[in-house]
Design a protein around this motif. Structure first.
Motif, PDB file in Angstrom:
ATOM      1  N   GLY A   1       0.796  -1.227   0.000  1.00 21.10           N
ATOM      2  CA  GLY A   1       0.000   0.000   0.000  1.00 21.10           C
ATOM      3  C   GLY A   1       0.826   1.272   0.000  1.00 21.10           C
ATOM      4  N   LEU A   2       2.163   1.154   0.084  1.00 19.52           N
ATOM      5  CA  LEU A   2       3.029   2.345   0.062  1.00 19.52           C
ATOM      6  C   LEU A   2       3.341   2.705  -1.386  1.00 19.52           C
ATOM      7  N   ARG A   3       3.115   3.970  -1.744  1.00 18.24           N
ATOM      8  CA  ARG A   3       3.428   4.423  -3.103  1.00 18.24           C
ATOM      9  C   ARG A   3       4.855   4.963  -3.099  1.00 18.24           C
ATOM     10  N   THR A   4       5.689   4.478  -4.009  1.00 24.01           N
ATOM     11  CA  THR A   4       7.050   4.981  -4.116  1.00 24.01           C
ATOM     12  C   THR A   4       7.169   5.748  -5.417  1.00 24.01           C
ATOM     13  N   THR A   5       7.626   7.013  -5.360  1.00 22.29           N
ATOM     14  CA  THR A   5       7.751   7.814  -6.580  1.00 22.29           C
ATOM     15  C   THR A   5       9.166   8.368  -6.697  1.00 22.29           C
ATOM     16  N   ARG A   6       9.500   8.800  -7.923  1.00 21.94           N
ATOM     17  CA  ARG A   6      10.821   9.396  -8.169  1.00 21.94           C
ATOM     18  C   ARG A   6      10.586  10.794  -8.702  1.00 21.94           C
ATOM     19  N   ILE A   7      11.382  11.780  -8.256  1.00 14.83           N
ATOM     20  CA  ILE A   7      11.232  13.132  -8.808  1.00 14.83           C
ATOM     21  C   ILE A   7      11.464  13.073 -10.318  1.00 14.83           C
ATOM     22  N   ALA A   8      10.789  13.983 -11.050  1.00 14.42           N
ATOM     23  CA  ALA A   8      10.875  13.972 -12.511  1.00 14.42           C
ATOM     24  C   ALA A   8      12.249  14.416 -12.991  1.00 14.42           C
ATOM     25  N   HIS A   9      12.724  13.752 -14.035  1.00 12.53           N
ATOM     26  CA  HIS A   9      13.935  14.204 -14.731  1.00 12.53           C
ATOM     27  C   HIS A   9      13.481  14.891 -15.995  1.00 12.53           C
ATOM     28  N   GLY A  10      14.144  15.930 -16.376  1.00 14.71           N
ATOM     29  CA  GLY A  10      13.746  16.600 -17.605  1.00 14.71           C
ATOM     30  C   GLY A  10      14.567  17.835 -17.856  1.00 14.71           C
ATOM     31  N   VAL A  11      14.046  18.654 -18.752  1.00 16.05           N
ATOM     32  CA  VAL A  11      14.740  19.863 -19.175  1.00 16.05           C
ATOM     33  C   VAL A  11      14.611  20.905 -18.070  1.00 16.05           C
ATOM     34  N   PRO A  12      15.721  21.453 -17.556  1.00 11.75           N
ATOM     35  CA  PRO A  12      15.586  22.487 -16.521  1.00 11.75           C
ATOM     36  C   PRO A  12      14.968  23.750 -17.100  1.00 11.75           C
ATOM     37  N   LEU A  13      14.182  24.446 -16.289  1.00 10.80           N
ATOM     38  CA  LEU A  13      13.551  25.694 -16.749  1.00 10.80           C
ATOM     39  C   LEU A  13      14.627  26.708 -17.090  1.00 10.80           C
ATOM     40  N   GLY A  14      14.407  27.446 -18.175  1.00 12.18           N
ATOM     41  CA  GLY A  14      15.388  28.449 -18.571  1.00 12.18           C
ATOM     42  C   GLY A  14      16.527  27.832 -19.361  1.00 12.18           C
ATOM     43  N   GLY A  15      16.516  26.508 -19.494  1.00 14.16           N
ATOM     44  CA  GLY A  15      17.588  25.847 -20.229  1.00 14.16           C
ATOM     45  C   GLY A  15      17.414  26.028 -21.726  1.00 14.16           C
ATOM     46  N   ASP A  16      18.452  25.720 -22.468  1.00 14.39           N
ATOM     47  CA  ASP A  16      18.439  25.850 -23.911  1.00 14.39           C
ATOM     48  C   ASP A  16      18.572  24.433 -24.462  1.00 14.39           C
ATOM     49  N   LEU A  17      17.587  23.985 -25.232  1.00 13.31           N
ATOM     50  CA  LEU A  17      17.570  22.585 -25.686  1.00 13.31           C
ATOM     51  C   LEU A  17      18.894  22.170 -26.326  1.00 13.31           C
ATOM     52  N   ASP A  18      19.465  23.089 -27.091  1.00 15.54           N
ATOM     53  CA  ASP A  18      20.736  22.852 -27.763  1.00 15.54           C
ATOM     54  C   ASP A  18      21.836  22.393 -26.817  1.00 15.54           C
ATOM     55  N   TYR A  19      21.785  22.903 -25.584  1.00 17.21           N
ATOM     56  CA  TYR A  19      22.896  22.698 -24.669  1.00 17.21           C
ATOM     57  C   TYR A  19      22.631  21.587 -23.660  1.00 17.21           C
TER      58      TYR A  19
END
Lengths: 199, 199
Positions: free
Chosen positions: A164-182
């Motif tokens: 009954g315990l839910r285990t979650t992981r913080i999201a990985h992704g593009v940081p805000l203000g980041g530039d996709l190119d970099y």
């Protein structure tokens, strides 16, 4: 001058201080007025004497339980697992979390001989077992590096024991203000895999 | 936790330590075994008590006159003027100098309110005047930045008062192992202007 060398050597033991900066710091300290170095010594002594680990979440505190664990307004059913006390400060700054913390004091690193018994993992299990408010969710907020991922994986496996315990992981992704190119391709592939419906 | 904040604030006063690294250092120190922080405190206390300025050249020393000024093998007719005690260490490492030093403890910086009276310039004049061995040459080895150049210029002007004294400036040019492509144009123009016959 042996005493200058000894001071430089002591400063070099601090994290992120190279030989060059240790020398600069030593000379700065020598040159500082006596009250400045006395203040530094007093601050260090005082902090060492006053601060210890919260007996519940293992964050640093100068009380018996830390201000989060003692705060009746926090959600006691959600635990956020972090590697270091600094991570607690960072998450608090974000304002995005209102539950309680659990500080592991490190991450699994078999190459450095850091196994589960070196971290506060047994204490986490005990805490979940004996919590007055049943724990509904554990958020794994270890660092997004090799050791942090391995630690998250290990904990997720261990926590399956609690039905009954839910285990979650913080999201990985593009940081805000980041530039996709970099942004490196692994982050980008995580960001794509973790995409959500536009709201 | 006020005592942790106070320690972090004390550490932030050190040169080159930003808020982030001050926090990291504070937490490292809290976590270190007591004997490690005791060692650091003892080293700092000892160095502060033992080390003062050489009464002749103003380098740091734990004796009355420093090891260079006390060394009969050094050439007492040549003085090398530097801004900081670290510069003495750097020049000694180069092995290219066998005279004595004179440490100014800073450089002229009118914008920061640092005038000639804040540096050991009066002491330099007095030293040249009263030297048992007449001073034949003063090498200006201040930093190759705006303040260092201004200080060198000022000193060169002042030292004209001593007839027969040769005043020289360390050479500016291309650092060894450097790549011409990556060297700024001012250094390059200095390197060209300062060219010598190939020997």
């Amino acid at each position: 001058m042996k005493s200058l060398q000894k001071l430089t050597a002591s400063l070099k033991r601090l994290p992120g201080i190279g030989p060059k900066q240790a020398e600069r710091l030593a000379i700065f300290l020598l040159r500082s007025p006596q009250f400045e170095t006395d203040n530094l010594i007093a601050a260090l002594r005082e902090a060492k004497a006053a601060i210890h680990l919260c007996r519940q979440c293992f964050d640093f505190t100068d009380r018996e339980v830390c201000r989060f664990c003692a705060d009746p307004a926090r959600d006691r059913a959600v635990l956020c697992i972090v590697e270091e006390p600094q991570d607690v400060t960072a998450i608090e700054r974000s304002g995005g979390f209102k539950g309680l913390y659990h500080v592991l004091h490190g991450s699994l690193s078999p190459l450095d001989g850091i196994g589960p018994e070196a971290l506060r993992i047994k204490e986490l299990s005990d805490r979940i077992k004996s919590s007055a408010t049943p724990i509904a969710e554990v958020i794994l907020a270890t660092d997004p590096d090799t050791e942090g991922e391995a630690t998250a994986l290990y904990l997720a496996e261990q926590l399956k024991a609690f039905a009954g315990l839910r285990t979650t992981r913080i999201a990985h992704g593009v940081p805000l203000g980041g530039d996709l190119d970099y942004i490196d391709e692994r982050t980008l592939s995580h960001a794509l895999a973790g995409r959500r419906a536009f709201s």
